[in-house]
Write an enzyme that holds these catalytic residues in place. Sequence first.
Site, PDB file in Angstrom:
ATOM      1  N   LYS A   1       0.871  -1.180   0.000  1.00 19.53           N
ATOM      2  CA  LYS A   1       0.000   0.000   0.000  1.00 19.53           C
ATOM      3  C   LYS A   1       0.903   1.223   0.000  1.00 19.53           C
ATOM      4  CE  LYS A   1      -4.574   0.714   0.331  1.00 19.53           C
ATOM      5  NZ  LYS A   1      -5.609  -0.115  -0.319  1.00 19.53           N
TER       6      LYS A   1
ATOM      7  N   GLY B   1     -22.845   4.402   4.023  1.00 12.78           N
ATOM      8  CA  GLY B   1     -21.988   4.873   2.955  1.00 12.78           C
ATOM      9  C   GLY B   1     -22.494   4.414   1.602  1.00 12.78           C
ATOM     10  N   VAL B   2     -22.969   5.361   0.799  1.00 15.91           N
ATOM     11  CA  VAL B   2     -23.498   5.005  -0.522  1.00 15.91           C
ATOM     12  C   VAL B   2     -22.713   5.738  -1.607  1.00 15.91           C
ATOM     13  CG1 VAL B   2     -25.795   4.245   0.142  1.00 15.91           C
ATOM     14  CG2 VAL B   2     -25.370   6.693  -0.143  1.00 15.91           C
ATOM     15  N   GLY B   3     -21.390   5.653  -1.481  1.00 16.80           N
ATOM     16  CA  GLY B   3     -20.506   6.212  -2.497  1.00 16.80           C
ATOM     17  C   GLY B   3     -20.296   5.224  -3.622  1.00 16.80           C
ATOM     18  N   LYS B   4     -19.041   5.087  -4.075  1.00 17.00           N
ATOM     19  CA  LYS B   4     -18.750   4.287  -5.261  1.00 17.00           C
ATOM     20  C   LYS B   4     -19.214   2.841  -5.123  1.00 17.00           C
ATOM     21  CE  LYS B   4     -14.324   5.210  -5.768  1.00 17.00           C
ATOM     22  NZ  LYS B   4     -12.982   5.243  -6.374  1.00 17.00           N
ATOM     23  N   VAL B   5     -18.919   2.216  -3.989  1.00 15.15           N
ATOM     24  CA  VAL B   5     -19.321   0.821  -3.783  1.00 15.15           C
ATOM     25  C   VAL B   5     -20.738   0.731  -3.237  1.00 15.15           C
ATOM     26  CG1 VAL B   5     -18.839  -1.296  -2.484  1.00 15.15           C
ATOM     27  CG2 VAL B   5     -16.949   0.032  -3.455  1.00 15.15           C
ATOM     28  N   GLY B   6     -21.037   1.556  -2.227  1.00 18.23           N
ATOM     29  CA  GLY B   6     -22.322   1.462  -1.536  1.00 18.23           C
ATOM     30  C   GLY B   6     -23.521   1.648  -2.430  1.00 18.23           C
ATOM     31  N   HIS B   7     -23.458   2.599  -3.360  1.00 21.51           N
ATOM     32  CA  HIS B   7     -24.646   2.835  -4.201  1.00 21.51           C
ATOM     33  C   HIS B   7     -24.872   1.671  -5.158  1.00 21.51           C
ATOM     34  CE1 HIS B   7     -22.186   4.224  -7.710  1.00 21.51           C
ATOM     35  NE2 HIS B   7     -23.279   3.938  -8.392  1.00 21.51           N
TER      36      HIS B   7
END
Length: 386
Positions: free
Chosen positions: A104, A204-210
């Site tokens: 990382k 969390g409904v960002g890139k993955v969540g939505h």
Amino acid sequence: MRRVATVTNVFAIPHESGAAPGTQPPRRAQFEQAGHEQVVFCQDHHTGLKAIIGIYSTALGPALGGTRFYPYHSEDEALADVLRLSAAMAYKNALAGLDHGGGKAVIIGDPAQVKTEPLLRAYGRFVASLGGRYVTACDVGTRSEDMDIIARECRWTTGRTTANGGAGDSSVLTAIGVMHGMRAAAEHAWGSTSLQGRTIGVEGVGKVGHRLVDHLIEAGAEVIICDVSAAAVDAVRARHRQVRAVADVEALVAEKLDILSPCALGGTLNDRVVNALTARIVCGGANNQLAHHGIEKLLADRGVLYAPDYVVNSGGVIQVADEMAGFNFERARAATEQIFVTTGKVLAIADSDGVPPSVAADRLAERRMSEVGQLRGIWLGTMGSA
């Protein structure tokens, strides 16, 4: 003006001021306790780049993991994050069946303020200086377009845009993988993979969540969401009017849930949240969901089945790893579907060994790193090795 660029191995840093006589400086102690192969500090005064690259293990192959661009309060905070995240990537890659170790990187700074083409290209040169020991990709604060820029200086770059031969947005397969993990957990808990009628809270409904919400609605689940971004919440509810939104994670866990799905930043599962939780299952896309090491036992004591985050959210890293061989979506999706099998195996081991699922997952990953890693001791002569 003379340009100054430095690469410093953490095990070669000078004695730090402020350390008591006869004791190790905090930074060196962090590294030695973490068990990493290599940690590199990178700095370029001309572009303002300050970055740290952590390589936890190359037992299975080149270390693979994203680059996080974040305004850390201190270099020590950034180091702690890169040590933790690179170790997690080694375990994630092992359980995903990839021929990659764990790595990382973090770039220190606010990407909205300091991210520039010269800075990203300088960073790419530092990654290239490791000669392929570390392969970088996207993470918080970086996008596929950034990887395109980094790749102009470094061929060990993945997660690129489709226009430049990459796979594009890795959240597509991440969300699919979380769904497979959730179905495996449901089968373990309730004897059926169906999510029909289950109440699922998504933090969390960002890139993955939505994307996960889309899959859950299609599966017939009742979905409740929360997000710090009102725009993200509005975007989900514009597509799915039946989705209900609450103010924050505390309000979400106060709901009567069957499943909690953390898909925001890490540390959601702290003592307060777990003690208030009514859900039978926790399964989500966020990294490092456990606030501290005692949380997995607290979850088990309360009868909550935890699907380890680095098992179920590995669809994204499966995608970027596949890109290195010339991306094929169906091939990557087939590999992502194996998350269902791996999750089931982890939960079965947890039951048979009488340990929390996170411990079972660690054991499974360590077994693969050990057994497959030993193959590198077999001499292949002048033909070379993989």
